[in-house]
Design a protein around this motif. Sequence first.
Motif, mmCIF file in Angstrom:
data_model
loop_
_atom_site.group_PDB
_atom_site.id
_atom_site.type_symbol
_atom_site.label_atom_id
_atom_site.label_comp_id
_atom_site.label_asym_id
_atom_site.label_seq_id
_atom_site.Cartn_x
_atom_site.Cartn_y
_atom_site.Cartn_z
ATOM 1 N N UNK A 74 0.845 -1.184 0.000
ATOM 2 C CA UNK A 74 0.000 0.000 0.000
ATOM 3 C C UNK A 74 0.882 1.236 0.000
ATOM 4 N N UNK A 132 2.537 -0.143 3.941
ATOM 5 C CA UNK A 132 2.387 -1.538 4.341
ATOM 6 C C UNK A 132 2.875 -2.430 3.237
ATOM 7 N N UNK A 181 -7.342 6.458 4.424
ATOM 8 C CA UNK A 181 -6.850 5.235 5.020
ATOM 9 C C UNK A 181 -7.715 4.877 6.218
ATOM 10 N N UNK A 182 -7.814 3.606 6.504
ATOM 11 C CA UNK A 182 -8.543 3.205 7.685
ATOM 12 C C UNK A 182 -9.800 2.432 7.385
ATOM 13 N N UNK A 183 -10.406 1.955 8.420
ATOM 14 C CA UNK A 183 -11.444 0.948 8.289
ATOM 15 C C UNK A 183 -12.755 1.487 7.718
ATOM 16 N N UNK A 184 -12.984 2.770 7.775
ATOM 17 C CA UNK A 184 -14.231 3.314 7.239
ATOM 18 C C UNK A 184 -14.144 3.726 5.775
ATOM 19 N N UNK A 185 -13.021 3.412 5.151
ATOM 20 C CA UNK A 185 -12.860 3.713 3.740
ATOM 21 C C UNK A 185 -12.944 2.433 2.934
ATOM 22 N N UNK A 186 -13.738 2.466 1.871
ATOM 23 C CA UNK A 186 -13.780 1.328 0.974
ATOM 24 C C UNK A 186 -12.791 1.510 -0.153
ATOM 25 N N UNK A 187 -12.477 0.426 -0.816
ATOM 26 C CA UNK A 187 -11.513 0.462 -1.906
ATOM 27 C C UNK A 187 -12.239 0.284 -3.237
ATOM 28 N N UNK A 208 -11.474 -1.022 -6.952
ATOM 29 C CA UNK A 208 -10.477 -1.809 -7.682
ATOM 30 C C UNK A 208 -10.558 -1.539 -9.181
ATOM 31 N N UNK A 209 -9.405 -1.693 -9.824
ATOM 32 C CA UNK A 209 -9.374 -1.715 -11.270
ATOM 33 C C UNK A 209 -9.681 -3.121 -11.775
#
Lengths: 111, 114
Positions: free
Chosen positions: B48, B56, B97-103, B105-106
Motif C-alpha cells: 500500500x 504496508x 486510510x482506515x477501516x471506514x474507507x472502501x476500496x 479496484x481496477x
Amino acid sequence: DAKTTQPNSMESNEEEPVHLPCNHSTISGTDYIHWYRQLPSQGPEYVIHGLTSNVNNRMASLAIAEDRKSSTLILHRATLRDAAVYYCIPRPGAGSYQLTFGKGTKLSVIP
Amino acid sequence: KAGVTQTPRYLIKTRGQQVTLSCSPISGHRSVSWYQQTPGQGLQFLFEYFSETQRNKGNFPGRFSGRQFSNSRSEMNVSTLELGDSALYLCASSSGRGVNYGYTFGSGTRLTVV
C-alpha cells in the motif's frame, strides 16, 4: 486477523432475496465487517460494511448478529448481474490498511 | 467519474525478465494498494502506498516493488520473473486510510510468464 467461514457456493433464483452468511467467531470488539464481491473478469467491488448495527445501502443490507460472531449480507432481489464471488472481510478498527480475502461464496443466479 | 485504470490489460513475459505495471487511481484518491490473484492462493495483499510512501507490505519477496508518484499514480515492478508470478494483478484506490474507507479496484493486469 479474525478467521471467516463462508459457504463455498450458493444458488438463488432471479428476483428472489438472497442471504449470504459469514461466520467470524474470533472477531474482536473493534473489528468492522466489510463485504466485497467480484464479478467475473473484474476486480473486487465494495458492497457494504458495519460494526454493530444493521446497515443498508443501495446495493445490499448487512445484518450483524448481536454477539457479532456472524453476519449476513442480504440482496433484496437477485439479478443476473449479482452472480459473483462474495467476500466477508473483518477489518480491525485501528491500523487496518489492507484487505485479507478468504475464499468467499460463489453466488449463482438462476434465470 | 473515471474508475481505477490499470495498464496494460494483458502482458506476456519470459522467465527472468522484469515487468512494470501501471495504475491510475480515481481522481482525489491518495491511497493505492496492489493485490495478486491466483487460482491457488486467491487474493493476496502486496503493498500500500499513501502520499508517495509505502505504508504496508505483504509477504512477498523483494523482487516485488512499487512506487507512487506525486499525482498518486502508482507502478509496481516485478524483477527476475518466475513462472509462479503468472497472475492477475489488481490495483485499488481509496480516498483515505482506515477501516471506514472502501476500496475501488481496477480490472487488473493479467500477467503470463512463459
